[in-house]
Scaffold this motif. Structure first.
Motif, PDB file in Angstrom:
ATOM      1  N   VAL A 181      11.792  -8.100  -2.050  1.00 55.69           N
ATOM      2  CA  VAL A 181      10.431  -7.669  -2.375  1.00 55.69           C
ATOM      3  C   VAL A 181       9.426  -8.365  -1.470  1.00 55.69           C
ATOM      4  O   VAL A 181       8.509  -7.736  -0.918  1.00 55.69           O
ATOM      5  CB  VAL A 181      10.106  -7.944  -3.855  1.00 55.69           C
ATOM      6  CG1 VAL A 181       8.609  -7.771  -4.120  1.00 55.69           C
ATOM      7  CG2 VAL A 181      10.905  -7.001  -4.751  1.00 55.69           C
ATOM      8  N   ALA A 182       9.577  -9.674  -1.295  1.00 56.98           N
ATOM      9  CA  ALA A 182       8.652 -10.423  -0.438  1.00 56.98           C
ATOM     10  C   ALA A 182       8.672  -9.879   0.982  1.00 56.98           C
ATOM     11  O   ALA A 182       7.613  -9.716   1.619  1.00 56.98           O
ATOM     12  CB  ALA A 182       9.018 -11.904  -0.440  1.00 56.98           C
ATOM     13  N   ASN A 183       9.855  -9.588   1.483  1.00 56.75           N
ATOM     14  CA  ASN A 183       9.964  -9.063   2.843  1.00 56.75           C
ATOM     15  C   ASN A 183       9.352  -7.673   2.959  1.00 56.75           C
ATOM     16  O   ASN A 183       8.709  -7.338   3.961  1.00 56.75           O
ATOM     17  CB  ASN A 183      11.434  -9.036   3.258  1.00 56.75           C
ATOM     18  CG  ASN A 183      11.609  -8.764   4.737  1.00 56.75           C
ATOM     19  OD1 ASN A 183      11.137  -9.526   5.575  1.00 56.75           O
ATOM     20  ND2 ASN A 183      12.277  -7.677   5.069  1.00 56.75           N
ATOM     21  N   ASP A 184       9.532  -6.851   1.927  1.00 58.25           N
ATOM     22  CA  ASP A 184       8.961  -5.503   1.905  1.00 58.25           C
ATOM     23  C   ASP A 184       7.429  -5.531   1.948  1.00 58.25           C
ATOM     24  O   ASP A 184       6.800  -4.663   2.544  1.00 58.25           O
ATOM     25  CB  ASP A 184       9.385  -4.792   0.621  1.00 58.25           C
ATOM     26  CG  ASP A 184      10.262  -3.595   0.899  1.00 58.25           C
ATOM     27  OD1 ASP A 184      10.650  -3.380   2.060  1.00 58.25           O
ATOM     28  OD2 ASP A 184      10.573  -2.864  -0.057  1.00 58.25           O
ATOM     29  N   THR A 192      24.145  -1.295   0.447  1.00 55.68           N
ATOM     30  CA  THR A 192      25.319  -1.972  -0.106  1.00 55.68           C
ATOM     31  C   THR A 192      25.030  -2.500  -1.505  1.00 55.68           C
ATOM     32  O   THR A 192      25.864  -2.394  -2.417  1.00 55.68           O
ATOM     33  CB  THR A 192      25.759  -3.122   0.815  1.00 55.68           C
ATOM     34  OG1 THR A 192      25.736  -2.665   2.171  1.00 55.68           O
ATOM     35  CG2 THR A 192      27.156  -3.582   0.483  1.00 55.68           C
ATOM     36  N   LEU A 193      23.847  -3.056  -1.693  1.00 56.25           N
ATOM     37  CA  LEU A 193      23.451  -3.550  -3.009  1.00 56.25           C
ATOM     38  C   LEU A 193      23.341  -2.397  -4.003  1.00 56.25           C
ATOM     39  O   LEU A 193      23.782  -2.508  -5.151  1.00 56.25           O
ATOM     40  CB  LEU A 193      22.120  -4.296  -2.904  1.00 56.25           C
ATOM     41  CG  LEU A 193      22.174  -5.587  -2.072  1.00 56.25           C
ATOM     42  CD1 LEU A 193      20.785  -5.967  -1.584  1.00 56.25           C
ATOM     43  CD2 LEU A 193      22.785  -6.724  -2.885  1.00 56.25           C
ATOM     44  N   GLN A 194      22.758  -1.298  -3.560  1.00 56.99           N
ATOM     45  CA  GLN A 194      22.658  -0.101  -4.392  1.00 56.99           C
ATOM     46  C   GLN A 194      24.037   0.404  -4.800  1.00 56.99           C
ATOM     47  O   GLN A 194      24.248   0.825  -5.947  1.00 56.99           O
ATOM     48  CB  GLN A 194      21.992   1.012  -3.594  1.00 56.99           C
ATOM     49  CG  GLN A 194      20.533   1.274  -3.825  1.00 56.99           C
ATOM     50  CD  GLN A 194      20.156   2.584  -3.159  1.00 56.99           C
ATOM     51  OE1 GLN A 194      20.517   2.844  -2.014  1.00 56.99           O
ATOM     52  NE2 GLN A 194      19.425   3.394  -3.867  1.00 56.99           N
ATOM     53  N   GLU A 210       0.815  -1.205   0.000  1.00 58.83           N
ATOM     54  CA  GLU A 210       0.000   0.000   0.000  1.00 58.83           C
ATOM     55  C   GLU A 210       0.857   1.267   0.000  1.00 58.83           C
ATOM     56  O   GLU A 210       0.472   2.285  -0.577  1.00 58.83           O
ATOM     57  CB  GLU A 210      -0.928   0.010   1.228  1.00 58.83           C
ATOM     58  CG  GLU A 210      -1.935   1.141   1.240  1.00 58.83           C
ATOM     59  CD  GLU A 210      -2.851   1.061   2.450  1.00 58.83           C
ATOM     60  OE1 GLU A 210      -4.018   1.463   2.336  1.00 58.83           O
ATOM     61  OE2 GLU A 210      -2.390   0.602   3.508  1.00 58.83           O
ATOM     62  N   MET A 211       2.031   1.194   0.633  1.00 57.41           N
ATOM     63  CA  MET A 211       2.901   2.364   0.727  1.00 57.41           C
ATOM     64  C   MET A 211       3.747   2.560  -0.532  1.00 57.41           C
ATOM     65  O   MET A 211       4.574   3.461  -0.590  1.00 57.41           O
ATOM     66  CB  MET A 211       3.805   2.246   1.951  1.00 57.41           C
ATOM     67  CG  MET A 211       3.050   2.252   3.265  1.00 57.41           C
ATOM     68  SD  MET A 211       4.098   1.840   4.676  1.00 57.41           S
ATOM     69  CE  MET A 211       5.237   3.237   4.648  1.00 57.41           C
ATOM     70  N   GLY A 212       3.540   1.733  -1.533  1.00 60.04           N
ATOM     71  CA  GLY A 212       4.164   1.950  -2.827  1.00 60.04           C
ATOM     72  C   GLY A 212       5.580   1.420  -2.943  1.00 60.04           C
ATOM     73  O   GLY A 212       6.063   0.648  -2.129  1.00 60.04           O
ATOM     74  N   TRP A 213       6.243   1.885  -3.979  1.00 54.70           N
ATOM     75  CA  TRP A 213       7.586   1.431  -4.335  1.00 54.70           C
ATOM     76  C   TRP A 213       8.542   1.664  -3.182  1.00 54.70           C
ATOM     77  O   TRP A 213       8.518   2.707  -2.541  1.00 54.70           O
ATOM     78  CB  TRP A 213       8.062   2.185  -5.564  1.00 54.70           C
ATOM     79  CG  TRP A 213       9.301   1.640  -6.190  1.00 54.70           C
ATOM     80  CD1 TRP A 213      10.574   1.891  -5.814  1.00 54.70           C
ATOM     81  CD2 TRP A 213       9.375   0.757  -7.308  1.00 54.70           C
ATOM     82  NE1 TRP A 213      11.462   1.218  -6.628  1.00 54.70           N
ATOM     83  CE2 TRP A 213      10.747   0.518  -7.560  1.00 54.70           C
ATOM     84  CE3 TRP A 213       8.431   0.147  -8.122  1.00 54.70           C
ATOM     85  CZ2 TRP A 213      11.185  -0.301  -8.602  1.00 54.70           C
ATOM     86  CZ3 TRP A 213       8.858  -0.674  -9.156  1.00 54.70           C
ATOM     87  CH2 TRP A 213      10.217  -0.895  -9.390  1.00 54.70           C
ATOM     88  N   SER A 214       9.408   0.685  -2.936  1.00 57.90           N
ATOM     89  CA  SER A 214      10.315   0.837  -1.805  1.00 57.90           C
ATOM     90  C   SER A 214      11.649   0.161  -2.113  1.00 57.90           C
ATOM     91  O   SER A 214      11.964  -0.130  -3.271  1.00 57.90           O
ATOM     92  CB  SER A 214       9.687   0.244  -0.536  1.00 57.90           C
ATOM     93  OG  SER A 214      10.461   0.547   0.600  1.00 57.90           O
ATOM     94  N   SER A 215      12.399  -0.110  -1.053  1.00 62.31           N
ATOM     95  CA  SER A 215      13.756  -0.634  -1.224  1.00 62.31           C
ATOM     96  C   SER A 215      13.763  -2.002  -1.894  1.00 62.31           C
ATOM     97  O   SER A 215      14.670  -2.312  -2.675  1.00 62.31           O
ATOM     98  CB  SER A 215      14.465  -0.710   0.133  1.00 62.31           C
ATOM     99  OG  SER A 215      13.742  -1.519   1.045  1.00 62.31           O
ATOM    100  N   GLY A 216      12.777  -2.857  -1.598  1.00 62.35           N
ATOM    101  CA  GLY A 216      12.779  -4.199  -2.176  1.00 62.35           C
ATOM    102  C   GLY A 216      12.742  -4.177  -3.690  1.00 62.35           C
ATOM    103  O   GLY A 216      13.545  -4.856  -4.357  1.00 62.35           O
ATOM    104  N   ALA A 217      11.822  -3.412  -4.254  1.00 55.12           N
ATOM    105  CA  ALA A 217      11.726  -3.322  -5.715  1.00 55.12           C
ATOM    106  C   ALA A 217      12.961  -2.661  -6.299  1.00 55.12           C
ATOM    107  O   ALA A 217      13.407  -3.016  -7.406  1.00 55.12           O
ATOM    108  CB  ALA A 217      10.465  -2.549  -6.104  1.00 55.12           C
TER     109      ALA A 217
END
Length: 612
Positions: free
Chosen positions: A199-202, A544-546, A163-170
């Protein structure tokens, strides 16, 4: 998962099976657990599909086979599980002939493995099951499925079930897709697994997102839609902004136009949410490129496109973003916002001043001429005079610097801040220079997508943050000069780099080794494979991934010389030195995710996890 076939082989006398209730046999290389229950003979794969515990040591009651390791339960006759985290167990056809039980150990598959793992991937996403996600992503790639197909499933899930939209997982998923071609085959599996599990965790525990429709008309002029969209974002009206965005897409405006609409709002205030808003928007477009190719074609989605839902998921981060012009660091002791407003021609949402500078710049350049930064330009960006920095950028625009060329130069300054980060600073300050660098990369990549005048504001944002980060380079860590470490073999250097990541405190050594690798004439592709492997074996977090992805993108552009003014050898090395130092600061970790990945890999290969 029951099957039928005619390739039966002798297994066990029926009376023996009746007496013991169960027997373990191995036929044609397959370990099979046979059960006699309620007057019927049943046969299943002896390996529990969850983690490989021998099911012959399980319990059977009331038609249910229970594994004793994690208590996964299976319907004995067909092998279907009661527990979504366990997967179904393979069953085998049996026959009783003249008092002997026969079993077919190689029945034909009822389903294509790709279809099976695609279904399991959806379960893993819905239930946030890390092991299921690991087995599914590995299984799909082993089945020859292109990574973009499970990525498309995951991107769609991220857009709809948060619901809160795009985030770190995506964003992590997009970063991993961007470096996929730089990795070894096994690490490509790790990269996909990493993106999907984040994504699943987000999305775990999040309410689903409910769409707002586009307007009934698509005849609204683009500039009006753009202004409406920005006005809605300004007053934090998510519903109104979403209707404007969806209308722009439904009206058939191209990618550059839709990007301009989003990037304008993402730069209406400086450095929204420490750069994450623009970075999210850029990565969303990159994800769409991976899974759909050309804008709006829906190559992996039949006749539909993911663009409306994916881009609409950016609205919530936009309207809830923190605004740097409301932060004291941008107002005191020097009013940095006022410096920008003087250039922009009004408040921070204006662009008339930038448009005037750009118009002058177009006239300043002759045909086929490109802007070159004047002597000392990089030193000014890395200096301690904000008025000089803002003035130098304004002069550059007036001299014909395009958004792409100028973004490339400020991205080099941002990478330098990471490469020269002083380890005497607090550990959390790594993220300060990191945010500036990844934001700089996002601005740079965005300028390659659209020529929106508003992106000049993003460039000024980067430069102001490079200025604010100056104390984190006091004193600056030295960047290895070309030729300073000659004589070492590239392969040995890469081995040493991995060993450095295995212990704490190797920040400066990691930077030195990358410099030495280039001095030794090492292949940059091998360096990227090594850095990618080092990253993916760790429990690496979002930043770190970023960081690695941004460094790879900036390095590639510098090497190719296709974006921004030409760079010397020292400058071309900086992104890779910067990310090696950043990785070393954050490694080693517990490597829990890698343990799960290894378990999933062994299970998919049919290897034993449980040892007797």
């Amino acid at each position: 998962m029951s099957s039928k076939s005619g390739g039966f082989v002798e297994a066990v006398p029926l009376e023996t099976l009746k007496a013991d209730g169960r027997e373990l046999v191995s036929r044609n290389g397959t370990a099979i657990a046979l059960f006699y229950h309620e007057g019927e003979v049943r046969a299943v794969d002896n390996r529990c599909p969850h983690m490989g515990f021998p099911l012959a040591e399980g319990s059977v009651e009331d038609g249910i086979l229970t594994c004793h390791w994690h208590h996964a339960r299976f319907e004995l006759s067909c092998g279907d599980t009661f527990d979504p985290w366990a997967d179904d167990v393979q069953t085998y056809p049996v026959e009783v002939r003249d008092g002997t039980v026969y079993v077919d150990p190689n029945p034909p598959l009822e389903r294509d493995p790709a279809d099976h793992w695609a279904d399991r991937l959806e379960t893993g996403l819905e239930e946030n099951l890390r092991l299921v996600i690991g087995k599914s992503t590995i299984g799909l790639l082993d089945a020859g499925v292109d990574y973009r197909e499970p990525m498309a499933t995951t991107v769609e899930f991220a857009a709809r079930y948060r619901e809160m939209g795009w985030s770190s997982g995506a964003t992590i998923l997009g970063c991993m897709a961007n470096v996929m071609d730089d990795l070894e085959p096994d690490d490509r599996k790790r990269a996909l697994y990493t993106g999907v599990r984040h994504v699943a965790n987000d999305c775990a525990g999040e309410a689903p997102n409910f769409d707002q429709p586009s307007f009934s008309t698509t005849d609204v002029p683009f500039e009006r839609l753009k202004n409406w969209f920005r006005d809605c974002v300004e007053v934090r009206d998510a519903d109104g902004a979403e209707r404007c965005l969806r209308t722009a897409i439904a009206a058939g405006y191209d990618e550059a136009a839709v990007a301009k609409l989003l990037f304008a709002a993402a730069t209406d205030h400086p450095y929204l949410s420490t750069g994450h808003v623009l970075d999210f928007a850029n990565t969303a477009f990159e994800c769409l490129e991976h899974v759909e190719g050309d804008w709006g074609t829906g190559d992996l989605g039949g006749n539909t496109t993911l663009a409306p839902d994916v881009l609409a998921s950016l609205i919530d981060p936009l309207v809830t973003a923190s605004r740097s012009d409301e932060r004291s660091s941008w107002r005191q002791p020097i009013d940095l916002v006022a410096l920008l407003e003087d250039v922009y021609g009004g408040d921070v949402t204006e662009t008339s001043g930038l448009e005037a500078l750009a118009a002058t710049g177009e006239e300043a350049l002759e045909d086929d001429e490109t802007w070159e930064p004047p002597a000392g330009f990089q030193d000014t960006l890395l200096g301690d005079d904000p008025e000089a920095i803002v003035g130098a950028l304004a002069d550059a625009i007036e001299s014909g610097a395009s958004t792409e060329a100028l973004a490339a130069v400020v991205a080099r300054a941002a990478a330098t801040r990471v490469a020269q980060f002083g380890v005497a600073n607090e550990f959390s300050d790594w993220n300060t220079v990191h945010h500036t660098f990844t934001y700089a990369n996002a601005v740079h990549q965005s300028t390659r997508r659209t020529d929106a005048i508003e992106l000049y504001r993003g460039i000024f944002d980067v430069a102001i943050n490079v200025y604010l980060d100056r104390f984190l380079n006091t004193p600056p860590a030295p960047i290895p000069e070309p030729g300073a470490n000659e004589g070492e073999a590239p392969e040995a250097i890469l081995e040493g780099l991995l060993e450095t990541f295995d212990r704490e405190g190797g920040v400066d050594e990691a930077g030195r080794l990358v410099g030495a690798f280039f001095d030794a004439g090492g292949d940059p592709a091998a360096l990227k494979r090594t850095l990618g492997h080092a990253l993916l074996r760790e429990d690496a977090g979002f930043h770190t991934l970023q960081n690695l992805e941004a460094a790879f993108r900036q390095f590639d552009l510098l090497e190719a010389g296709v974006s921004g003014p030409p760079a010397d050898e020292r400058t071309r090395r900086v992104p890779m030195i910067a990310t090696a130092r950043y990785l070393a600061a954050h490694f080693p970790t517990r490597r829990e995710a890698e343990q799960t990945f290894q378990i999933a890999s062994r299970l998919n290969r049919g290897e034993a996890i449980h040892e007797e």
